[in-house]
Scaffold this motif. Sequence first.
Motif, short mmCIF file in Angstrom:
data_model
loop_
_atom_site.label_atom_id
_atom_site.label_comp_id
_atom_site.label_asym_id
_atom_site.label_seq_id
_atom_site.Cartn_x
_atom_site.Cartn_y
_atom_site.Cartn_z
N GLN A 62 -59.51 47.32 -2.11
CA GLN A 62 -59.42 46.96 -0.69
C GLN A 62 -60.16 45.66 -0.41
O GLN A 62 -59.77 44.90 0.49
CB GLN A 62 -60.01 48.08 0.17
N GLY A 63 -61.20 45.40 -1.17
CA GLY A 63 -62.02 44.22 -0.94
C GLY A 63 -61.59 42.99 -1.71
O GLY A 63 -62.31 41.99 -1.71
N PRO A 72 -64.88 38.89 0.53
CA PRO A 72 -63.67 39.08 -0.28
C PRO A 72 -63.81 38.41 -1.64
O PRO A 72 -64.41 37.34 -1.77
CB PRO A 72 -62.56 38.43 0.56
N THR A 73 -63.25 39.04 -2.64
CA THR A 73 -63.26 38.47 -3.99
C THR A 73 -62.31 37.28 -4.07
O THR A 73 -62.59 36.31 -4.79
CB THR A 73 -62.83 39.54 -5.01
N GLY A 87 -52.05 28.44 0.58
CA GLY A 87 -51.04 29.40 0.17
C GLY A 87 -51.14 29.89 -1.26
O GLY A 87 -50.29 30.65 -1.71
N LYS A 88 -52.19 29.50 -1.98
CA LYS A 88 -52.38 29.93 -3.37
C LYS A 88 -53.67 30.74 -3.47
O LYS A 88 -54.66 30.46 -2.79
CB LYS A 88 -52.46 28.72 -4.32
N TRP A 89 -53.64 31.74 -4.35
CA TRP A 89 -54.80 32.59 -4.54
C TRP A 89 -55.88 31.89 -5.38
O TRP A 89 -55.58 31.22 -6.35
CB TRP A 89 -54.42 33.88 -5.26
N GLN A 90 -57.13 32.08 -4.96
CA GLN A 90 -58.27 31.58 -5.72
C GLN A 90 -59.39 32.61 -5.67
O GLN A 90 -59.50 33.38 -4.71
CB GLN A 90 -58.79 30.26 -5.14
N ILE A 91 -60.21 32.63 -6.72
CA ILE A 91 -61.43 33.44 -6.68
C ILE A 91 -62.39 32.79 -5.71
O ILE A 91 -62.54 31.57 -5.68
CB ILE A 91 -62.05 33.56 -8.09
N ASN A 92 -63.01 33.58 -4.88
CA ASN A 92 -63.93 33.08 -3.86
C ASN A 92 -65.20 32.54 -4.51
O ASN A 92 -66.11 33.30 -4.84
CB ASN A 92 -64.26 34.19 -2.88
N GLU A 93 -65.25 31.24 -4.69
CA GLU A 93 -66.40 30.62 -5.37
C GLU A 93 -67.60 30.44 -4.44
O GLU A 93 -68.66 29.99 -4.87
CB GLU A 93 -65.99 29.26 -5.95
N ALA A 94 -67.43 30.82 -3.18
CA ALA A 94 -68.53 30.68 -2.23
C ALA A 94 -69.57 31.77 -2.40
O ALA A 94 -70.63 31.73 -1.77
CB ALA A 94 -67.99 30.68 -0.80
N VAL A 95 -69.27 32.77 -3.23
CA VAL A 95 -70.20 33.87 -3.46
C VAL A 95 -70.56 33.95 -4.93
O VAL A 95 -69.83 33.44 -5.80
CB VAL A 95 -69.59 35.22 -3.00
N ASN A 96 -71.67 34.58 -5.21
CA ASN A 96 -72.11 34.79 -6.59
C ASN A 96 -71.36 35.99 -7.16
O ASN A 96 -71.66 37.14 -6.82
CB ASN A 96 -73.62 35.02 -6.63
#
Length: 350
Positions: A235-236, A250-251, A257-266
């Motif tokens: 869900q997250g 969110p991960t 419009g493209k998926w990326q890993i959320n680099e703003a978090v550790n």
Amino acid sequence: MRISACVSILLALVVVFSVPAALAFETDQYNLPPEPLFDIGDEVTEHVRSNIQLALDKLNADIALHLSCLEKTADKSTKCGSETSEKKALDNLRSNDAAAKAVYKQLGSGNLFITVTGKWIKNHKFSQDPSRYKVSFADSIFILMPIDYATISPTIRMYGTEFGTDKVEHFFQQGYQYYKLYNEAATKGKTAKEAEKKAVDWGKRTERTYFGMLVSGVYSNADLYANYAGMRFYQGLGSPVQIGMETRPPTLILIDGKWQINEAVNINDTLLKPFVTDHMNEAFNPSGYSFVLYPTVKRVVKGQCPAWNKAYPQMTREATAKRSTALELWNGEDYGFAKKGHSVAIASCF
């Protein structure tokens, strides 16, 4: 013939002639590792992150393909649909459901015996040893249930918590099943609590039957927690989720419009760590056992008490019992814990 050889033959015969029982994988945290296990939390997280990236690469490739159809730049060999169908396909690929399905394929897929992640943990050479511990058959709580031992999952240590590798498999595989059941109920107008209950009730049925008591004689509350935590993980992926007093970011995020890993978090702090707790440890979060298995488990655990006293010299019976009681919920959420009469509390050792 040596006793060890006899045991090996017996286990092999049990596996061959009891294939359905291989659905139930058990573990044993009552028997402590003879030496401290190396914490593999960060290495497992990196593996999960890498596989999530692979899932996103596939999703983004599909997104690019449908975009090319809409923009009339697709290769002549590409079979494009109508503008409406192409837009619908893009909306689907950019949804959390699509991301969850793609991640599940990379981490939770497999067969009745093992998932792709379980296979990786079993075979991977971690940077330090010991990284896994499997108790001997003679010392196991399953000495009267050879099939349970034949499918026993070794203990690992992640982020300070020890649990069986089967919990990682439950997390990614049954966690995705919970996720789908939740969404199915929500689509039919159920409230969040009602949708959660539908997923949890399914998990409890599996523990009473083919994933637990009916096959192995074990009803695992720790399995139920891993299932539930896995649902929260899925869900997250594309949305923030509340974990206790904290909001887990969110991960994944959509950029242009493209998926990326959320680099703003550790990632090491947010990807798996919030879900890894003593809920997964079957000594602190005890299972229920069949009347056949219960006396043996109780006897074996009593024999392990000196090792527990040595490993946890500061623990008291009251504190340990309180620690286990706190695991009946997860941040106030009901993951399906059930009190069982035939249960062995590790607090009895103190």
